[in-house]
Write an enzyme that holds these catalytic residues in place. Structure first.
Site, PDB file in Angstrom:
ATOM      1  N   ASP A  17      34.257 -61.985 -62.992  1.00  0.00           N
ATOM      2  CA  ASP A  17      34.509 -60.638 -63.528  1.00  0.00           C
ATOM      3  C   ASP A  17      34.172 -59.542 -62.505  1.00  0.00           C
ATOM      4  OD1 ASP A  17      34.813 -62.086 -65.989  1.00  0.00           O
ATOM      5  OD2 ASP A  17      32.671 -61.851 -66.411  1.00  0.00           O
TER       6      ASP A  17
ATOM      7  N   GLU B 243      41.149 -58.773 -73.292  1.00  0.00           N
ATOM      8  CA  GLU B 243      39.856 -58.312 -72.750  1.00  0.00           C
ATOM      9  C   GLU B 243      40.083 -57.833 -71.308  1.00  0.00           C
ATOM     10  OE1 GLU B 243      37.338 -61.797 -72.960  1.00  0.00           O
ATOM     11  OE2 GLU B 243      38.422 -62.838 -71.384  1.00  0.00           O
TER      12      GLU B 243
HETATM   13  O1  FUB Z   1      32.216 -63.473 -68.258  1.00  0.00           O
HETATM   14  C1  FUB Z   1      32.189 -63.524 -69.663  1.00  0.00           C
HETATM   15  C2  FUB Z   1      33.495 -63.097 -70.233  1.00  0.00           C
HETATM   16  O2  FUB Z   1      34.531 -63.929 -69.747  1.00  0.00           O
HETATM   17  C3  FUB Z   1      33.924 -61.709 -69.828  1.00  0.00           C
HETATM   18  O3  FUB Z   1      33.237 -60.684 -70.465  1.00  0.00           O
HETATM   19  C4  FUB Z   1      35.358 -61.805 -70.127  1.00  0.00           C
HETATM   20  O4  FUB Z   1      36.137 -60.769 -69.631  1.00  0.00           O
HETATM   21  C5  FUB Z   1      35.707 -63.156 -69.535  1.00  0.00           C
HETATM   22  O5  FUB Z   1      35.944 -63.082 -68.164  1.00  0.00           O
END
Ligand code: FUB
Length: 339
Positions: A31, A238
Site C-alpha cells: 500500500d 478500496e
Molecule cells: O493492507 C491492508 C489492506 O489491504 C489495505 O488497507 C487495502 O487497501 C489492501 O491493500
C-alpha cells in the site's frame, strides 16, 4: 493474478518478466503512498507481517502493528528504511490492524493518516504528527472525529487546501455506513443499485480534523450514470488516490475482488468522476493498492505485489514503475509482468 491461480504460477518466470523489482526486500511492505517532500521521495507503506491469522474475506490476516517510512533520493536510487515511525501500542484508541496509511506536509510539520481497528472491532482513521517526514510520529489521543472505514489518502490542491479520501468495502466496513452513520444491518447494495462510493472531506487548517461533513463521491459511467454495485470490474472497492494532471482531478482506486487499479476523471476534488479505464492489471496476491506521484516532471505508479513471498497475499512488496499518458490525458494500462 489472485489466490485461486497461485499454484499454477511459475515465480521464477514471473520475476524475470516483471516490469519492476521490490524496492524493499528485508521486510514486507504494501500500500505505498509516495510523496515528494523537500525534493526527496518519501514512501509511507503498510508493514506486512505474518500474524498467524487464517485468510478470510474480512482481511483479518492483515494483522499489521506498525509503520516504517522509506526514502529515495531519486527513482533509481536505493530505498532507505528509516525504522519504526509509529506503533499500534502508542495509539491510545487503536487495538490492531494498522492498514494502508498516507502522509501530508503543511508548514514544516508532517501528518501521518492511518486506519486501525478499535477494541470493539470498528475501523477509524487516526492522525499522528512529526517535525520530520520520517517520524517518529506522535498519535492524537482520539481518532479523527466522524472518521470510519480504511485507506486514507490526502490530496493537496493548488490552493493549499487538503482533502482526505477514504473508504473500503468488505473488511474495510464501508458497506455498514450510509450518510456517515453506522448500522450493523447495512450491507452492500444489490447488483443493480448504484455502488457505494469513496468518501471525501476537506481537512481543517490544523490538519487534525474534518473541516466539513464527509460526503460520498460518485463515479459515473460513459452515460453519466453511477457505476452499479454489480459492475465488479469497475466499481470502487478500496485504495483511493487523487492526483491532478493538466488541470483535471484523477481519482484512482482498486476494484478489489477483480484486482484492477482503475481511474476516473473529474473537474473538482469532490467529483463526480467519470470512469476512464485501467491503470494496472492484476498483480500476484489478492490486493492491489497504489499511489501516483510526480518526480522531476515524470509520473510514477507505486504499487505492490506478492511475488517475493511467492504469492502469500498478506506478505507484499512495494514496487514502482513509470506512467505514460496519451496526448488527451488517458493513462496507458500497465501490465505488471509484461505479458
Ligand atoms: O493492507 C491492508 C489492506 O489491504 C489495505 O488497507 C487495502 O487497501 C489492501 O491493500
Amino acid at each position: 493474478m489472485p489466490e485461486d491461480n497461485i499454484d499454477k504460477i511459475n515465480f521464477e518466470e514471473i520475476s524475470k518478466s516483471a516490469i519492476s523489482k521490490p524496492l524493499v526486500s528485508h521486510i514486507y511492505t504494501a500500500d505505498p503512498s509516495a510523496h515528494v517532500f523537500e525534493n526527496k521521495i518519501y514512501i509511507y507503506p503498510s508493514h506486512d507481517i505474518e500474524a498467524g491469522i487464517p485468510f478470510n474475506d474480512n482481511g483479518d490476516h492483515f494483522g499489521m502493528k506498525d509503520y516504517h517510512v522509506f526514502s529515495m533520493d531519486s527513482i533509481e536510487s536505493e530505498t532507505v528504511d528509516h525504522g519504526v515511525a509509529l506503533h499500534v501500542d502508542d495509539v491510545a484508541w487503536a487495538e490492531k490492524q494498522m492498514w494502508a496509511p498516507d502522509a501530508a506536509c503543511k508548514n514544516g510539520k508532517y501528518y501521518l493518516y492511518f486506519p486501525a481497528k478499535r477494541a470493539d472491532g470498528i475501523f477509524q482513521i487516526g492522525v499522528a504528527v512529526s517535525n520530520s517526514p520520517t517520524g517518529p510520529f506522535e498519535a492524537q489521543k482520539e481518532a479523527i472525529s466522524g472518521s470510519y472505514s480504511i485507506d486514507p489518502a490526502v490530496f493537496e490542491d493548488d490552493n493549499a487546501k487538503h482533502y482526505i479520501y477514504f473508504g473500503g468495502i468488505w473488511g474495510g466496513q464501508l458497506q455498514k455506513y450510509r450518510n456517515n452513520k453506522y448500522d450493523i444491518n447495512n450491507q452492500e447494495p444489490s447488483d443493480t443499485e448504484p455502488a457505494l462510493g469513496p468518501i471525501v472531506a476537506m481537512l481543517s487548517d490544523d490538519m487534525l480534523e474534518f473541516a466539513e461533513i464527509p460526503r460520498e463521491i460518485k463515479i459515473l459511467d460513459e452515460n453519466g450514470e453511477p457505476l452499479k454495485a454489480g459492475d465488479n470490474d469497475r466499481r470502487f472497492f478500496e485504495a483511493s488516490w487523487v492526483h491532478k494532471y493538466n488541470g483535471q482531478y484523477y481519482f484512482s482506486y482498486s476494484t478489489g475482488d477483480t484486482h484492477y487499479i482503475c481511474y476516473a476523471i473529474g473537474d473538482n476534488p469532490y467529483g463526480p468522476f467519470t470512469y476512464q479505464g485501467r491503470i494496472l492489471n492484476p498483480v500476484i496476491g489478492w490486493t492491489s493498492h497504489h499511489s501516483i506521484c510526480k518526480v522531476n516532471d515524470e509520473w510514477y505508479l507505486f504499487y505492490h505485489d506478492s511475488s517475493l513471498s511467492k504469492g502469500v497475499t498478506h506478505l507484499r512488496s512495494i514496487k514502482v514503475t513509470k506512467i505514460d499518458y496519451t496526448d488527451d490525458g488517458k493513462i496507458l494500462t500497465i501490465d505488471p509482468y509484461g505479458l
